[in-house]
Write a protein that holds these residues in place. Structure first.
Motif, PDB file in Angstrom:
ATOM      1  N   ALA A  69       0.598  -1.226   0.039  1.00 36.93           N
ATOM      2  CA  ALA A  69       0.006   0.003  -0.159  1.00 36.93           C
ATOM      3  C   ALA A  69       1.034   1.122  -0.002  1.00 36.93           C
ATOM      4  CB  ALA A  69      -0.870  -0.097   1.174  1.00 36.93           C
ATOM      5  N   LEU A  70       1.994   1.307  -0.279  1.00 37.03           N
ATOM      6  CA  LEU A  70       3.077   2.428  -0.259  1.00 37.03           C
ATOM      7  C   LEU A  70       2.555   3.239  -1.354  1.00 37.03           C
ATOM      8  CD1 LEU A  70       6.543   0.953   0.289  1.00 37.03           C
ATOM      9  CD2 LEU A  70       5.281   2.234   1.711  1.00 37.03           C
ATOM     10  N   PRO A  71       2.652   4.526  -1.263  1.00 37.33           N
ATOM     11  CA  PRO A  71       2.303   5.678  -2.202  1.00 37.33           C
ATOM     12  C   PRO A  71       3.131   5.293  -3.398  1.00 37.33           C
ATOM     13  CG  PRO A  71       3.371   6.711  -0.291  1.00 37.33           C
ATOM     14  CD  PRO A  71       3.257   5.270   0.138  1.00 37.33           C
ATOM     15  N   ASP A  72       2.699   6.269  -4.491  1.00 37.93           N
ATOM     16  CA  ASP A  72       3.591   6.088  -5.643  1.00 37.93           C
ATOM     17  C   ASP A  72       4.893   6.835  -5.349  1.00 37.93           C
ATOM     18  OD1 ASP A  72       4.049   6.303  -8.467  1.00 37.93           O
ATOM     19  OD2 ASP A  72       3.182   8.231  -8.697  1.00 37.93           O
ATOM     20  N   ARG A  73       5.688   6.558  -6.261  1.00 38.11           N
ATOM     21  CA  ARG A  73       7.157   6.847  -6.073  1.00 38.11           C
ATOM     22  C   ARG A  73       7.547   8.223  -6.027  1.00 38.11           C
ATOM     23  NH1 ARG A  73      10.826   2.851  -8.122  1.00 38.11           N
ATOM     24  NH2 ARG A  73       9.439   1.074  -8.885  1.00 38.11           N
ATOM     25  N   ALA A  74       6.673   8.985  -6.478  1.00 37.00           N
ATOM     26  CA  ALA A  74       7.206  10.505  -6.331  1.00 37.00           C
ATOM     27  C   ALA A  74       6.321  11.175  -5.010  1.00 37.00           C
ATOM     28  CB  ALA A  74       6.228  11.168  -7.450  1.00 37.00           C
ATOM     29  N   THR A 141      13.185   7.288  -7.145  1.00 31.55           N
ATOM     30  CA  THR A 141      12.184   8.345  -7.134  1.00 31.55           C
ATOM     31  C   THR A 141      12.423   9.260  -8.265  1.00 31.55           C
ATOM     32  OG1 THR A 141      13.118   9.599  -5.483  1.00 31.55           O
ATOM     33  CG2 THR A 141      11.467   8.066  -4.832  1.00 31.55           C
ATOM     34  N   PRO A 142      11.405   9.845  -8.888  1.00 28.98           N
ATOM     35  CA  PRO A 142      12.051  10.776  -9.989  1.00 28.98           C
ATOM     36  C   PRO A 142      12.597  12.201  -9.622  1.00 28.98           C
ATOM     37  CG  PRO A 142       9.358  10.482  -9.721  1.00 28.98           C
ATOM     38  CD  PRO A 142      10.163   9.776  -8.718  1.00 28.98           C
ATOM     39  N   LEU A 143      13.420  12.662 -10.361  1.00 29.26           N
ATOM     40  CA  LEU A 143      13.835  14.178 -10.095  1.00 29.26           C
ATOM     41  C   LEU A 143      13.156  14.916 -10.613  1.00 29.26           C
ATOM     42  CD1 LEU A 143      17.983  13.413  -9.930  1.00 29.26           C
ATOM     43  CD2 LEU A 143      16.628  13.867  -7.995  1.00 29.26           C
ATOM     44  N   ALA A 144      12.928  16.242  -9.977  1.00 27.63           N
ATOM     45  CA  ALA A 144      12.538  17.198 -10.727  1.00 27.63           C
ATOM     46  C   ALA A 144      13.496  17.797 -11.764  1.00 27.63           C
ATOM     47  CB  ALA A 144      12.044  18.476  -9.747  1.00 27.63           C
TER      48      ALA A 144
END
Length: 151
Positions: A69-74, A141-144
């Motif tokens: 149930a972990l949230p999305d990577r971002a 996790t995606p970088l901005a």
């Protein structure tokens, strides 16, 4: 006079009553008591083991549910905590050491900027008895990206 054997000592024809002596009965009771105590200790140890296995299964099940149930990577920037099936859980997310650090600023500029950054995710589940199960993992996790914001 013939010597009497131990098996003949309380023969009914001699006027004695057939049966065990008091000492023999006490020894038999002591042996039975020792056997029952050993069986009781084994049963108690077995019951303790079963409780520990059940608790470990409950912790594992709760840990898997939390992980699923972990949230999305971002959205993994914030810590999470709560309760599931009577077990407390806490999820921490911290930046992980980058195995490929950025190049030296004095050197040539990199050809491409990384799109992902590693984050260390720790999930800790605690039972009411105090038993703890913890799993650590890495997630990208995606970088901005500055060029992605411009249309």
């Amino acid at each position: 006079m013939p010597r009497k054997r131990a098996s003949d000592r309380a023969a009914p024809e001699d006027g004695g009553a057939a049966g065990f002596l008091l000492v023999e009965a006490l020894v038999a009771l002591a042996v039975v008591g020792v056997c029952l105590a050993a069986i009781g200790a084994l049963a108690a140890a077995s019951q303790r083991s079963v409780r520990q296995v059940e608790e470990r299964l409950a912790l594992t099940s709760a840990l898997r549910k939390v992980e699923a149930a972990l949230p999305d990577r971002a959205a993994l920037d914030a810590d999470l905590s709560g309760e599931i099936n009577g077990l407390r859980y806490a999820v921490t997310s911290r930046p992980a050491a980058d195995p490929f650090p950025p190049p030296d600023p004095a050197g040539p500029p990199p050809k491409t900027q990384p799109a992902w950054a590693p984050r260390k995710i720790a999930i800790r589940v605690t039972a009411p008895s105090g038993a703890v199960m913890e799993v650590e993992s890495l997630r990208l996790t995606p970088l901005a990206r500055p060029d992605a914001a411009q249309p």
